[in-house]
Design a protein around this motif. Structure first.
Motif, PDB file in Angstrom:
ATOM      1  N   PRO A 192      -2.133  25.354   9.473  1.00  6.99           N
ATOM      2  CA  PRO A 192      -1.922  24.228   8.555  1.00  6.99           C
ATOM      3  C   PRO A 192      -2.683  22.972   8.957  1.00  6.99           C
ATOM      4  N   TYR A 193      -3.714  23.118   9.797  1.00  7.39           N
ATOM      5  CA  TYR A 193      -4.488  21.966  10.244  1.00  7.39           C
ATOM      6  C   TYR A 193      -5.955  22.119   9.874  1.00  7.39           C
ATOM      7  N   VAL A 194      -6.567  20.989   9.507  1.00  9.01           N
ATOM      8  CA  VAL A 194      -7.984  20.934   9.157  1.00  9.01           C
ATOM      9  C   VAL A 194      -8.663  20.046  10.193  1.00  9.01           C
ATOM     10  N   TRP A 195      -9.746  20.525  10.756  1.00  6.61           N
ATOM     11  CA  TRP A 195     -10.459  19.888  11.862  1.00  6.61           C
ATOM     12  C   TRP A 195     -11.841  19.486  11.357  1.00  6.61           C
ATOM     13  N   VAL A 196     -12.081  18.183  11.231  1.00  6.22           N
ATOM     14  CA  VAL A 196     -13.286  17.683  10.557  1.00  6.22           C
ATOM     15  C   VAL A 196     -14.185  16.963  11.554  1.00  6.22           C
ATOM     16  N   HIS A 197     -15.481  17.290  11.506  1.00  3.76           N
ATOM     17  CA  HIS A 197     -16.456  16.743  12.440  1.00  3.76           C
ATOM     18  C   HIS A 197     -17.194  15.560  11.825  1.00  3.76           C
ATOM     19  N   PHE A 198     -17.239  14.450  12.577  1.00  3.66           N
ATOM     20  CA  PHE A 198     -18.017  13.271  12.200  1.00  3.66           C
ATOM     21  C   PHE A 198     -19.025  13.012  13.316  1.00  3.66           C
ATOM     22  N   PRO A 199     -20.191  13.645  13.246  1.00  4.72           N
ATOM     23  CA  PRO A 199     -21.164  13.567  14.340  1.00  4.72           C
ATOM     24  C   PRO A 199     -21.549  12.127  14.674  1.00  4.72           C
TER      25      PRO A 199
ATOM     26  N   ILE B  39     -11.478  14.496  13.631  1.00  2.28           N
ATOM     27  CA  ILE B  39     -10.129  14.102  13.262  1.00  2.28           C
ATOM     28  C   ILE B  39      -9.373  15.345  12.802  1.00  2.28           C
ATOM     29  N   ARG B  40      -8.043  15.316  13.013  1.00  2.00           N
ATOM     30  CA  ARG B  40      -7.196  16.401  12.530  1.00  2.00           C
ATOM     31  C   ARG B  40      -6.423  15.918  11.310  1.00  2.00           C
ATOM     32  N   ILE B  41      -6.417  16.748  10.285  1.00  2.00           N
ATOM     33  CA  ILE B  41      -5.673  16.462   9.057  1.00  2.00           C
ATOM     34  C   ILE B  41      -4.592  17.527   8.921  1.00  2.00           C
ATOM     35  N   SER B  42      -3.368  17.102   8.685  1.00  2.00           N
ATOM     36  CA  SER B  42      -2.260  18.039   8.497  1.00  2.00           C
ATOM     37  C   SER B  42      -2.117  18.406   7.027  1.00  2.00           C
ATOM     38  N   ALA B  43      -1.857  19.681   6.776  1.00  2.00           N
ATOM     39  CA  ALA B  43      -1.618  20.156   5.414  1.00  2.00           C
ATOM     40  C   ALA B  43      -0.138  20.114   5.055  1.00  2.00           C
ATOM     41  N   PHE B  44       0.688  19.611   5.959  1.00  2.00           N
ATOM     42  CA  PHE B  44       2.103  19.452   5.650  1.00  2.00           C
ATOM     43  C   PHE B  44       2.269  18.212   4.770  1.00  2.00           C
ATOM     44  N   GLY B  45       2.649  18.408   3.534  1.00  3.51           N
ATOM     45  CA  GLY B  45       2.807  17.290   2.619  1.00  3.51           C
ATOM     46  C   GLY B  45       3.090  17.783   1.217  1.00  3.51           C
ATOM     47  N   ARG B  46       3.582  16.885   0.385  1.00  8.12           N
ATOM     48  CA  ARG B  46       3.802  17.231  -1.015  1.00  8.12           C
ATOM     49  C   ARG B  46       2.460  17.368  -1.706  1.00  8.12           C
TER      50      ARG B  46
ATOM     51  N   ALA C 199       0.836  -1.208   0.000  1.00  5.94           N
ATOM     52  CA  ALA C 199       0.000   0.000   0.000  1.00  5.94           C
ATOM     53  C   ALA C 199       0.870   1.257   0.000  1.00  5.94           C
ATOM     54  N   LYS C 200       0.401   2.268  -0.686  1.00  9.27           N
ATOM     55  CA  LYS C 200       1.051   3.574  -0.663  1.00  9.27           C
ATOM     56  C   LYS C 200       0.399   4.393   0.451  1.00  9.27           C
ATOM     57  N   VAL C 201       1.023   4.393   1.601  1.00  5.43           N
ATOM     58  CA  VAL C 201       0.467   5.085   2.769  1.00  5.43           C
ATOM     59  C   VAL C 201       0.819   6.572   2.692  1.00  5.43           C
ATOM     60  N   ILE C 202      -0.189   7.401   2.870  1.00  5.06           N
ATOM     61  CA  ILE C 202       0.007   8.853   2.888  1.00  5.06           C
ATOM     62  C   ILE C 202      -0.187   9.333   4.320  1.00  5.06           C
ATOM     63  N   SER C 203       0.820   9.986   4.872  1.00  2.00           N
ATOM     64  CA  SER C 203       0.728  10.462   6.245  1.00  2.00           C
ATOM     65  C   SER C 203       0.330  11.931   6.290  1.00  2.00           C
ATOM     66  N   LEU C 204      -0.872  12.167   6.801  1.00  2.00           N
ATOM     67  CA  LEU C 204      -1.350  13.523   7.068  1.00  2.00           C
ATOM     68  C   LEU C 204      -1.638  13.653   8.557  1.00  2.00           C
ATOM     69  N   GLY C 205      -0.814  12.950   9.334  1.00  2.00           N
ATOM     70  CA  GLY C 205      -1.002  12.899  10.774  1.00  2.00           C
ATOM     71  C   GLY C 205      -0.104  13.861  11.508  1.00  2.00           C
ATOM     72  N   ILE C 206       1.070  13.394  11.912  1.00  2.00           N
ATOM     73  CA  ILE C 206       1.977  14.238  12.678  1.00  2.00           C
ATOM     74  C   ILE C 206       2.302  15.503  11.903  1.00  2.00           C
ATOM     75  N   GLY C 207       2.325  16.626  12.601  1.00  2.00           N
ATOM     76  CA  GLY C 207       2.502  17.922  11.939  1.00  2.00           C
ATOM     77  C   GLY C 207       3.953  18.254  11.674  1.00  2.00           C
ATOM     78  N   ASP C 208       4.606  17.472  10.828  1.00  2.00           N
ATOM     79  CA  ASP C 208       6.000  17.747  10.483  1.00  2.00           C
ATOM     80  C   ASP C 208       6.068  18.347   9.094  1.00  2.00           C
ATOM     81  N   THR C 209       6.904  19.344   8.928  1.00  2.00           N
ATOM     82  CA  THR C 209       7.049  20.006   7.635  1.00  2.00           C
ATOM     83  C   THR C 209       7.702  19.061   6.627  1.00  2.00           C
TER      84      THR C 209
END
Length: 438
Positions: free
Chosen positions: A366-373, A406-413, A70-80
């Motif tokens: 650089p963070y997106v905060w998404v609600h899943f009621p 959930i928090r999504i990080s915008a740090f990524g290519r 699998a091609k795992v994409i990490s949008l978790g830890i807030g690293d540049t």
């Protein structure tokens, strides 16, 4: 993709997964070594066993074992992820090379930081609020400064934090909270600012703006209320402005833009998310001369003592990079990188919004905060990972207020952000996921 170590080495040389390692610390003896007569620090015993990011890392590694291709994409830890601009890297390289010459060699610097850098920080970030360069303390990052501030303030002070935020301490599984901490609830219902009329008085108020994880930047009116609350109660605000350079509206970038804040606030900040210095390590703390303890003694004097006693100063090489960041050319180059991350955030916000979800942040942070009621955040994390191979961060890791987020990080290519958006649209479109109840 980010790879975090899933194992910690024990003193006896045994390597175990973090959950096992931390859990095993409860026993009296482990490994083959002989016990001393020195008891363990009781405060460290209180720390939560399953720290958020190691737990995420463990689940990521388990997922990769299950899906090795699998091609795992990490949008978790807030690293540049984007390279440091060349002129800034060159300044550090040139400084490092100069150390090999008699003319360029330098040893210890001032514990408080290079005077030129302290002046540049004051003039760049606090020009309109009259912060002196002598009130700026350069450090190896804001996380280390928070530890120094805890040493400064002692263990007897009462503390309030935003909920959600990122505290650590004596975690209580039954309540999902840390003991002896006052939670100031934030959410869309109160525009991500606590109701101070029902907030008990505490000695210290930790406040992050733009907030991690919600991405909300406090308005001028909100910060005026916070400063007035602290002044009325004789409290000290520890203001974390690590993401201030991402602010694009008229929200204050510093607590010291608010009249009266110098008498009740300390500000910490960092080059990490501003300049991509997460590995270089450079930050600063501002302690105004006007800030006094209850007996009238200036806080800055004790903080200076802490710094001079516990710290030999930030790396001279890193400080050379910091100076380059604050040059006109360097600052412009960094702004371009910040804009790149902000465009990533816009793409992610648009993706979730198009699916009918409530999305917050991503404008001034650089963070997106998404609600899943109605959904538990770890369940959302697990389904997204299982079905899209994307790493996110469950909101409950930031406190009870994040239980359905959930928090999504915008740090990524950029190509990874676009690919992740496509996968998420495929998962959540047309009600394919049971988590999508809106």
């Amino acid at each position: 993709m980010y790879k975090l170590s899933a194992c910690s080495s024990m003193p006896c040389g045994i390597s175990l997964p973090p959950k096992i390692v931390l859990g095993s610390l409860r026993v009296h003896k482990q490994g083959n070594g002989r016990c001393t007569n020195v008891p363990r620090n009781v405060n460290l015993e209180k720390l939560q066993n399953n720290y958020l990011f190691p737990e995420i890392s463990k689940r990521e590694l388990q997922h990769m074992e299950k899906y090795p291709n699998a091609k795992v994409i990490s949008l978790g830890i807030g690293d540049t992820t984007e390279p440091i601009p060349e002129q800034i890297s060159l300044s550090m390289a040139n400084y490092a090379h100069a150390l090999s010459t008699a003319e360029g060699y330098r040893g210890y610097g001032a514990e408080q930081g290079n005077q030129a850098l302290r002046k540049a920080i004051a003039e760049t970030f606090y020009k309109g609020v009259a912060i002196k360069d002598t009130e700026v303390f350069v450090s190896d990052g804001s996380q280390c400064d928070i530890s120094r501030l805890q040493l400064l303030l002692g263990s007897k002070v009462t503390i309030a934090v935003q909920d959600p935020s990122f505290p650590a301490g004596d975690f209580q599984d039954k309540t999902g909270r840390y003991q002896n901490i006052e939670y100031m609830q934030l959410g869309p219902q109160n525009n991500f600012f606590p109701d101070l009329t029902i907030t008990p008085r505490t000695d210290i108020i930790f406040f992050c703006s733009p907030n991690n994880p919600t991405g909300h930047a406090a308005t001028r009116k909100q910060l005026q209320q916070l400063v007035e609350f602290a002044r009325d109660n004789g409290s000290i605000i520890i203001f974390d402005s690590a993401y201030a350079t991402y602010i694009s509206d008229d929200s204050p970038k510093s607590i010291f833009e608010i009249p009266g804040a110098k008498e009740v606030a300390i500000e910490i900040s960092s080059f990490s998310k501003f300049a991509g210095f997460t590995g270089v390590r450079l930050g600063w703390t501002v302690v105004p001369e006007e800030l006094l303890f209850s007996g009238g003694f200036p806080v800055i004097h004790d903080f200076n003592r802490i710094v001079c006693t516990c710290f030999n100063g930030a790396s001279n090489i890193a400080q050379a990079g910091g100076l380059a960041c604050l040059s006109p050319e360097g600052f412009q180059a960094i702004r371009a990188v910040i804009d790149y991350y902000k465009e990533n955030a816009r793409i992610l916000v648009d993706t979730f919004a198009s699916l009918g979800l409530e999305v917050y942040g991503g404008v001034n942070a650089p963070y997106v905060w998404v609600h899943f009621p109605g959904s538990k955040s770890w369940n959302v994390f697990a389904e997204i990972l299982e079905k899209t191979h994307i790493i996110t961060v469950p909101g409950s890791g930031f406190g009870p207020g994040g239980a359905e987020y959930i928090r999504i990080s915008a740090f990524g290519r950029r190509e990874h952000i676009i690919e992740a958006s496509w996968r998420l649209e495929k998962l959540f479109s047309k009600g394919k996921s049971p988590l999508l109840t809106v």
